[in-house]
Design a protein around this motif. Structure first.
Motif, PDB file in Angstrom:
ATOM      1  N   ASP A  11       0.838  -1.211   0.000  1.00 19.64           N
ATOM      2  CA  ASP A  11       0.000   0.000   0.000  1.00 19.64           C
ATOM      3  C   ASP A  11       0.870   1.257   0.000  1.00 19.64           C
ATOM      4  N   TYR A  12       1.912   1.254   0.834  1.00 18.41           N
ATOM      5  CA  TYR A  12       2.818   2.406   0.858  1.00 18.41           C
ATOM      6  C   TYR A  12       3.414   2.653  -0.534  1.00 18.41           C
ATOM      7  N   PHE A  13       3.861   1.564  -1.168  1.00 17.29           N
ATOM      8  CA  PHE A  13       4.504   1.679  -2.487  1.00 17.29           C
ATOM      9  C   PHE A  13       3.513   2.229  -3.517  1.00 17.29           C
ATOM     10  N   GLN A  14       2.300   1.665  -3.531  1.00 22.70           N
ATOM     11  CA  GLN A  14       1.295   2.079  -4.521  1.00 22.70           C
ATOM     12  C   GLN A  14       0.849   3.522  -4.308  1.00 22.70           C
ATOM     13  N   ASN A  15       0.902   3.975  -3.049  1.00 26.14           N
ATOM     14  CA  ASN A  15       0.501   5.356  -2.741  1.00 26.14           C
ATOM     15  C   ASN A  15       1.645   6.344  -2.888  1.00 26.14           C
ATOM     16  N   GLY A  16       2.813   5.844  -3.328  1.00 26.90           N
ATOM     17  CA  GLY A  16       3.949   6.733  -3.541  1.00 26.90           C
ATOM     18  C   GLY A  16       4.699   7.097  -2.276  1.00 26.90           C
ATOM     19  N   GLU A  17       4.413   6.415  -1.152  1.00 32.21           N
ATOM     20  CA  GLU A  17       5.137   6.677   0.107  1.00 32.21           C
ATOM     21  C   GLU A  17       6.327   5.719   0.169  1.00 32.21           C
ATOM     22  N   PHE A  18       7.334   6.012  -0.652  1.00 33.40           N
ATOM     23  CA  PHE A  18       8.424   5.062  -0.876  1.00 33.40           C
ATOM     24  C   PHE A  18       9.347   4.879   0.330  1.00 33.40           C
ATOM     25  N   GLU A  19       9.560   5.939   1.111  1.00 30.27           N
ATOM     26  CA  GLU A  19      10.415   5.793   2.295  1.00 30.27           C
ATOM     27  C   GLU A  19       9.808   4.783   3.264  1.00 30.27           C
ATOM     28  N   LYS A  20       8.492   4.922   3.500  1.00 28.55           N
ATOM     29  CA  LYS A  20       7.798   3.999   4.403  1.00 28.55           C
ATOM     30  C   LYS A  20       7.789   2.582   3.818  1.00 28.55           C
ATOM     31  N   ASN A  40      12.878  -7.718  -5.249  1.00 23.05           N
ATOM     32  CA  ASN A  40      12.550  -6.831  -6.377  1.00 23.05           C
ATOM     33  C   ASN A  40      11.942  -5.518  -5.902  1.00 23.05           C
ATOM     34  N   GLN A  41      11.129  -5.583  -4.836  1.00 21.68           N
ATOM     35  CA  GLN A  41      10.500  -4.366  -4.347  1.00 21.68           C
ATOM     36  C   GLN A  41      11.497  -3.430  -3.667  1.00 21.68           C
ATOM     37  N   ILE A  42      12.499  -4.012  -2.987  1.00 22.01           N
ATOM     38  CA  ILE A  42      13.540  -3.161  -2.387  1.00 22.01           C
ATOM     39  C   ILE A  42      14.309  -2.436  -3.493  1.00 22.01           C
ATOM     40  N   ILE A  43      14.648  -3.182  -4.557  1.00 25.78           N
ATOM     41  CA  ILE A  43      15.364  -2.566  -5.691  1.00 25.78           C
ATOM     42  C   ILE A  43      14.515  -1.457  -6.303  1.00 25.78           C
ATOM     43  N   SER A  44      13.251  -1.755  -6.576  1.00 20.11           N
ATOM     44  CA  SER A  44      12.348  -0.774  -7.209  1.00 20.11           C
ATOM     45  C   SER A  44      12.154   0.451  -6.335  1.00 20.11           C
ATOM     46  N   THR A  45      12.030   0.241  -5.011  1.00 18.69           N
ATOM     47  CA  THR A  45      11.805   1.365  -4.100  1.00 18.69           C
ATOM     48  C   THR A  45      13.028   2.277  -4.058  1.00 18.69           C
ATOM     49  N   HIS A  46      14.225   1.684  -3.977  1.00 19.00           N
ATOM     50  CA  HIS A  46      15.454   2.501  -4.050  1.00 19.00           C
ATOM     51  C   HIS A  46      15.460   3.330  -5.336  1.00 19.00           C
ATOM     52  N   GLN A  47      15.082   2.691  -6.449  1.00 22.85           N
ATOM     53  CA  GLN A  47      15.123   3.378  -7.741  1.00 22.85           C
ATOM     54  C   GLN A  47      14.067   4.479  -7.818  1.00 22.85           C
ATOM     55  N   GLN A  48      12.892   4.242  -7.212  1.00 25.61           N
ATOM     56  CA  GLN A  48      11.861   5.278  -7.181  1.00 25.61           C
ATOM     57  C   GLN A  48      12.348   6.493  -6.379  1.00 25.61           C
TER      58      GLN A  48
END
Length: 577
Positions: A11-20, A40-48
């Motif tokens: 939910d955090y990722f989809q809402n753009g709250e990438f730090e959380k 994969n999500q850790i990689i994507s979040t760092h990249q976002q």
């Protein structure tokens, strides 16, 4: 807790709250370091977050720990995001090289390339693995990539290769190819697909190529050429004429009656069983009725009687008997003979379902004579004897329709409410349409004059008294100008004008609905039918295209949406995936 935390992170990722999201995914990864989704999500979040160095460190440590070449693709893509294309390409090549060590590495490597739209690298990966291991078949994956790249020839070729090795999946192949062809036989993609199939036939004859050519010609509504291919298939596999019959029925539905007649005659000449021959004869008569004027009705009657003499009046010819009775009643207006004929049919050794079909037609003939109460007896018997069946639901709809014809709108509505949940989508839709017609107009005046007149015009149309129906609808349009039934009357009259071939009058009615009732429930019906007139009757493709476009952009929930989009694409001369 795992599930809750994973949902929270997502939910955090989809809402753009990438730090959380990053905090939560790191917690999950600490508990399950082999979970590919968390990685994969850790990689994507760092990249976002544009934390490319952190992503690089994470990936480098991961690659040292786990020998999984797809992670090397991810590292390369991270370099690409940093605009370091040299290191990006070095890692892409390194990942591809791993396929030489073990061909099965292709699944992770190619998928990672596709996830990042690195399609050329994905193609290289699939082709390398296929060369190393002939048991691998990546034709579908390659076809999809070539389709995305716009390389239509290679896409078609790969789909054909897949169909050849997986004939049971040919329906899936047709579905995929269908997005790239149109009804236009000279469309570039259609021509290309046809040439590839002809080349295949020359190189390695296979019934599959005939089948796909037939399918292509059917999409183009070129039923004559489809028939040629189906004959070739039948000569090599003469077990069944079903496929040829399908071509005939499609041609007939598209009013390509000459070719339909040729195909039905071919079936009669080649069929080994009486049932198939009889069905073809019946379909030929249906075409005769469709094309004939009243002066030819006696000749059609004689054809029916000749068939009944040849095949006998028995349970096996029941469909023919019902069709003959319908012709007597609805075309020759000989309801007495039709009723008497069907009453003798009921004395045959019939199943409950077969008796129901006879009674349904007897009920219709009584409605034709406006003997509504007698008709209701037959319809009710069907409901009682075959509860919850499709024919029982059809009988209930006819009860509602007969009640509507005679002005008993309250009883009609009560039956239609039940039918909204019908298992037959067609019956449910028809029931909903009629219910809306009644409910929208029953309160307009206490005498329900306009609705009664409209119901009477509907009955006249059912009785094939179309000129009288048109006149009564004219009366409604003149005397009830401010009432909500007007668009329905315009639409009904337009349909009757089309049946009579009065295209200009039909066109005018559809235009009135579009101009004055844009917010009404018939707007998409009017747009679609007017578009068909412009396209098929008046050959004004630009006007037709504009009307189809209105359905696509303004009426996405319309039952005409799919057909409108297909016609629009064809008229525009392209094929969009």
């Amino acid at each position: 807790m795992y599930s809750q935390n994973a949902t929270l992170a997502k939910d955090y990722f989809q809402n753009g709250e990438f730090e959380k999201a990053l905090i939560e995914y790191k917690k999950l990864y600490a508990q399950s370091s082999s979970n590919i989704n968390y990685i994969n999500q850790i990689i994507s979040t760092h990249q976002q977050l544009e934390q490319y160095d952190e992503a690089e460190t994470f990936l480098t440590e991961l690659i040292e720990r786990v020998k999984y070449p797809a992670f090397i693709v991810e590292l390369g893509y991270n370099y690409q995001l940093k605009n370091d294309m040299q290191k990006a390409n070095e890692n892409y090549q390194k990942a591809i090289a791993f396929i030489d060590e073990k061909a099965s590495h292709v699944f992770g490597v190619a998928r990672s390339f596709q996830n990042h739209s690195l399609l050329n690298e994905a193609v290289i990966s699939y082709e390398k693995a296929a060369a190393l291991n002939p048991d691998f078949n990546f034709s579908v994956q390659l076809a999809q990539i070539y389709g995305e790249q716009g390389n239509i020839e290679k896409m078609f070729s790969n789909y054909l290769d897949f169909a050849e090795t997986n004939p049971a999946r040919v329906r899936d192949v047709k579905r995929s190819i269908n997005d790239f062809i149109t009804e236009d036989g000279v469309n570039e993609n259609n021509e290309l697909f046809r040439k590839l199939l002809l080349k295949k036939m020359q190189q390695e004859p296979n019934i599959l190529w005939n089948e796909l050519l037939s399918w292509l010609f059917i999409q183009q509504k070129d039923f004559k050429k489809a028939f040629t291919q189906e004959k070739a298939i039948y000569k090599r596999q003469p077990e069944s004429l079903n496929r040829i019959e399908e071509v005939a029925l499609m041609a007939s539905n598209e009013n390509e009656n000459e070719i339909a007649q040729d195909v039905f005659n071919y079936i009669i000449e080649n069929a080994q069983d009486a049932e198939t021959k009889l069905k073809a004869h019946q379909n030929l008569i249906k075409i005769d009725i469709k094309e004939s004027s009243k002066s030819n009705y006696v000749a059609i009657k004689n054809k029916y009687e000749d068939l009944l003499k040849t095949y006998g009046k028995q349970s096996e010819t029941l469909e023919l008997q019902i069709s003959y009775a319908h012709f007597l009643a609805f075309y020759l207006n000989d309801t007495k003979a039709a009723t008497k004929f069907l009453e003798t049919s009921l004395k045959l050794p019939l199943s409950s379902l077969e008796k129901a079909h006879v009674k349904l037609e007897l009920g219709d003939i009584l409605v034709l004579q406006e003997q509504f109460n007698k008709a209701l007896i037959y319809y009710t018997q069907i409901q009682r004897n075959l509860k919850n069946s499709t024919i029982s639901q059809e009988a209930r709809f006819k009860v509602a329709k007969a009640s509507y014809y005679k002005g008993d709108f309250k009883w009609a509505e009560s039956q239609l409410k039940i039918l909204k949940a019908s298992t037959s989508q067609l019956i449910a839709n028809d029931a909903l349409d009629l219910k809306l017609l009644i409910s929208d107009n029953k309160y307009e005046d206490s005498l329900q004059t306009a609705l009664k007149r409209y119901a009477k015009s509907d009955l006249l149309a059912f009785q094939n008294r179309n000129d009288e129906a048109i006149s009564l609808l004219d009366k409604i349009l003149q005397e009830h100008k401010t009432e909500p039934i007007i668009p329905q009357a315009l639409y009904k009259q337009a349909q009757l004008f089309e049946l009579k071939g009065a295209i200009d009058k039909a066109k005018m009615n559809y235009e009135l609905i579009i101009e004055n009732y844009r917010d009404g429930i018939l707007i998409d019906d009017a747009l679609f039918h007017l578009a068909e007139i412009y396209e098929k009757q008046l050959n004004e493709s630009q006007k037709a295209k504009a009307l189809y476009e209105q359905i696509i952009f303004n009426h996405a929930d319309s039952i005409y949406f799919v057909d409108a989009r297909k016609r629009y694409r064809t008229l525009r001369g392209d094929a969009i995936n």
